[in-house]
Write a protein that holds these residues in place. Sequence first.
Motif: not given
Length: 165
Positions: A65-66, A10-11, A94-95, A53-55
């Motif tokens: 990805x976190x 995320x941003x 994405x990487x 990401x834990x959300x």
Amino acid sequence: MNDNEIGPPAPRPCVSCPYRRDVPSGVWHVSEYAKLPRYDTETGTQPGGLFQCHQNDTDDTRRRICAGWAGCHDGDELLALRLAVISGRITPETAQATVNYQSPVPLFDSGAEAAAHGVRNMSDPDAEALRTIEKIRRVRADLVEDDKRSHAWTAENTAAQTPHS
């Protein structure tokens, strides 16, 4: 993105990200904090799973990805990124987005620092930590309460999860 792929960070790291310096201690289960320092080690000894990401639930199509993980660690040295591209869990784009990620909020300098902060008040979380936990409970259907401490949350199938392993 297909249903098996994990999206880019995320941003900005989420408000409960264990890598953020401004997140209260004691939000996540001790087993979640124990995963963080493992990504500080030499590439060949790191976990092979991406840190999600834990959300989002582990099987949520919006998983990503976190951002804290991406901002804290040197993406060029993350074994999980390399393996995820090879296996098709993430795209090369994405990487690269993960490698290039710069957090707009202060993060701990290592997973070990983040973990030490996270467990510091584990036995007595403050009011802010309890509010954060309650917010997480409302959005995560796959979390279970630790039998010993009501403030300790972990993913139900932690051992089977690629994203949080």
